[in-house]
Design a protein around this motif. Structure first.
Motif, PDB file in Angstrom:
ATOM      1  N   GLN A  90       6.259  12.731  16.078  1.00 15.09           N
ATOM      2  CA  GLN A  90       7.311  11.714  16.031  1.00 15.09           C
ATOM      3  C   GLN A  90       7.652  11.251  17.445  1.00 15.09           C
ATOM      4  N   LEU A  91       7.592   9.965  17.661  1.00 20.00           N
ATOM      5  CA  LEU A  91       8.007   9.375  18.921  1.00 20.00           C
ATOM      6  C   LEU A  91       9.321   8.650  18.693  1.00 20.00           C
ATOM      7  N   ARG A  92      10.324   9.021  19.449  1.00 19.65           N
ATOM      8  CA  ARG A  92      11.630   8.374  19.369  1.00 19.65           C
ATOM      9  C   ARG A  92      12.100   8.054  20.778  1.00 19.65           C
ATOM     10  N   LEU A  93      12.592   6.862  20.974  1.00 22.06           N
ATOM     11  CA  LEU A  93      13.103   6.496  22.290  1.00 22.06           C
ATOM     12  C   LEU A  93      14.273   7.397  22.689  1.00 22.06           C
ATOM     13  N   THR A  94      15.029   7.862  21.707  1.00 20.15           N
ATOM     14  CA  THR A  94      16.174   8.722  22.015  1.00 20.15           C
ATOM     15  C   THR A  94      15.751  10.088  22.546  1.00 20.15           C
ATOM     16  N   ASN A  95      14.462  10.438  22.427  1.00 19.80           N
ATOM     17  CA  ASN A  95      13.974  11.712  22.942  1.00 19.80           C
ATOM     18  C   ASN A  95      13.528  11.659  24.402  1.00 19.80           C
ATOM     19  N   ILE A  96      13.549  10.484  24.993  1.00 20.43           N
ATOM     20  CA  ILE A  96      13.147  10.357  26.394  1.00 20.43           C
ATOM     21  C   ILE A  96      14.157  11.097  27.260  1.00 20.43           C
ATOM     22  N   GLU A  97      13.660  11.944  28.155  1.00 22.14           N
ATOM     23  CA  GLU A  97      14.537  12.743  29.009  1.00 22.14           C
ATOM     24  C   GLU A  97      14.482  12.319  30.472  1.00 22.14           C
ATOM     25  N   GLN A  98      13.483  11.588  30.863  1.00 22.30           N
ATOM     26  CA  GLN A  98      13.331  11.152  32.252  1.00 22.30           C
ATOM     27  C   GLN A  98      14.009   9.795  32.442  1.00 22.30           C
ATOM     28  N   PRO A  99      14.526   9.532  33.640  1.00 25.11           N
ATOM     29  CA  PRO A  99      15.044   8.185  33.914  1.00 25.11           C
ATOM     30  C   PRO A  99      13.959   7.148  33.627  1.00 25.11           C
ATOM     31  N   LEU A 100      14.369   5.986  33.189  1.00 25.51           N
ATOM     32  CA  LEU A 100      13.437   4.960  32.735  1.00 25.51           C
ATOM     33  C   LEU A 100      13.477   3.752  33.660  1.00 25.51           C
ATOM     34  N   ARG A 149      16.759  -4.864  26.002  1.00 23.41           N
ATOM     35  CA  ARG A 149      17.479  -4.147  24.947  1.00 23.41           C
ATOM     36  C   ARG A 149      17.071  -2.681  24.820  1.00 23.41           C
ATOM     37  N   VAL A 150      16.045  -2.240  25.565  1.00 26.56           N
ATOM     38  CA  VAL A 150      15.665  -0.828  25.510  1.00 26.56           C
ATOM     39  C   VAL A 150      16.849   0.042  25.911  1.00 26.56           C
ATOM     40  N   ARG A 151      17.748  -0.505  26.733  1.00 28.96           N
ATOM     41  CA  ARG A 151      18.923   0.264  27.178  1.00 28.96           C
ATOM     42  C   ARG A 151      19.796   0.678  25.998  1.00 28.96           C
ATOM     43  N   ASP A 152      19.703  -0.032  24.878  1.00 25.17           N
ATOM     44  CA  ASP A 152      20.480   0.310  23.686  1.00 25.17           C
ATOM     45  C   ASP A 152      19.876   1.491  22.915  1.00 25.17           C
ATOM     46  N   HIS A 153      18.670   1.912  23.312  1.00 25.50           N
ATOM     47  CA  HIS A 153      17.953   2.910  22.521  1.00 25.50           C
ATOM     48  C   HIS A 153      17.605   4.183  23.288  1.00 25.50           C
ATOM     49  N   VAL A 154      17.987   4.252  24.544  1.00 27.24           N
ATOM     50  CA  VAL A 154      17.722   5.459  25.329  1.00 27.24           C
ATOM     51  C   VAL A 154      19.035   6.031  25.836  1.00 27.24           C
ATOM     52  N   ARG A 155      19.013   7.323  26.148  1.00 27.70           N
ATOM     53  CA  ARG A 155      20.229   8.018  26.614  1.00 27.70           C
ATOM     54  C   ARG A 155      20.081   8.493  28.057  1.00 27.70           C
ATOM     55  N   VAL A 156      19.206   7.859  28.799  1.00 25.59           N
ATOM     56  CA  VAL A 156      18.939   8.263  30.183  1.00 25.59           C
ATOM     57  C   VAL A 156      19.258   7.095  31.108  1.00 25.59           C
ATOM     58  N   PRO A 157      19.399   7.391  32.397  1.00 26.97           N
ATOM     59  CA  PRO A 157      19.595   6.288  33.341  1.00 26.97           C
ATOM     60  C   PRO A 157      18.406   5.325  33.279  1.00 26.97           C
ATOM     61  N   ILE A 158      18.688   4.038  33.329  1.00 27.20           N
ATOM     62  CA  ILE A 158      17.628   3.038  33.251  1.00 27.20           C
ATOM     63  C   ILE A 158      17.802   2.013  34.358  1.00 27.20           C
TER      64      ILE A 158
END
Length: 134
Positions: A84-94, A112-121
């Protein structure tokens, strides 16, 4: 594609030319035919004509899951090779790059990727995705 098992590269080339018809078709038609200028050398035109056949199963999956169903940004994510690939699983800054004249990934959608990740972008906006000279 269904009968041959692949999408011929010439179809892909035509689609990309039509998506950027002003710069990839009409600009050259006007300059060469109407003005009589010698055809200009263009890396993008050579790159665009260097196409390959796309396997039906791969292309169908890609278009269905990433464009029609938009699975990469969905809650359940996208399954590839059983993972499973989920953008919310990204742990590294983007670091995201959007291009104003991009016909594949318009910058407004890339932003709009900023709406789907929980890391600094960090987002950078460019004019085009290809280095070209007019």
């Amino acid at each position: 594609m269904e009968s041959d098992g692949y999408l011929d590269g010439s179809v892909t080339e035509t689609v990309f030319r039509l998506l950027r018809a002003d710069s990839l078709i009409w600009h050259h038609a006007v300059r060469n035919y109407l003005y009589g200028d010698a055809p200009s050398r263009s890396d993008v035109l050579y790159w665009n004509s260097d196409s390959t056949r796309l396997p039906r199963r791969m292309l169908s999956f890609y278009l269905r899951e990433l464009y029609l169903n938009n699975r990469l940004v969905s809650e359940q994510g996208l399954t590839l090779a059983g993972r499973q690939l989920r953008l919310t699983n990204i742990e590294q800054p983007l670091y995201a790059v959007g291009c104003i004249q991009d016909h594949i990934a318009p910058w407004t959608e890339v932003f709009r990727v900023r709406d789907h990740v929980r890391v600094p972008i960090r987002f950078s906006l460019s004019i085009e995705g290809h280095v070209t000279a007019s």
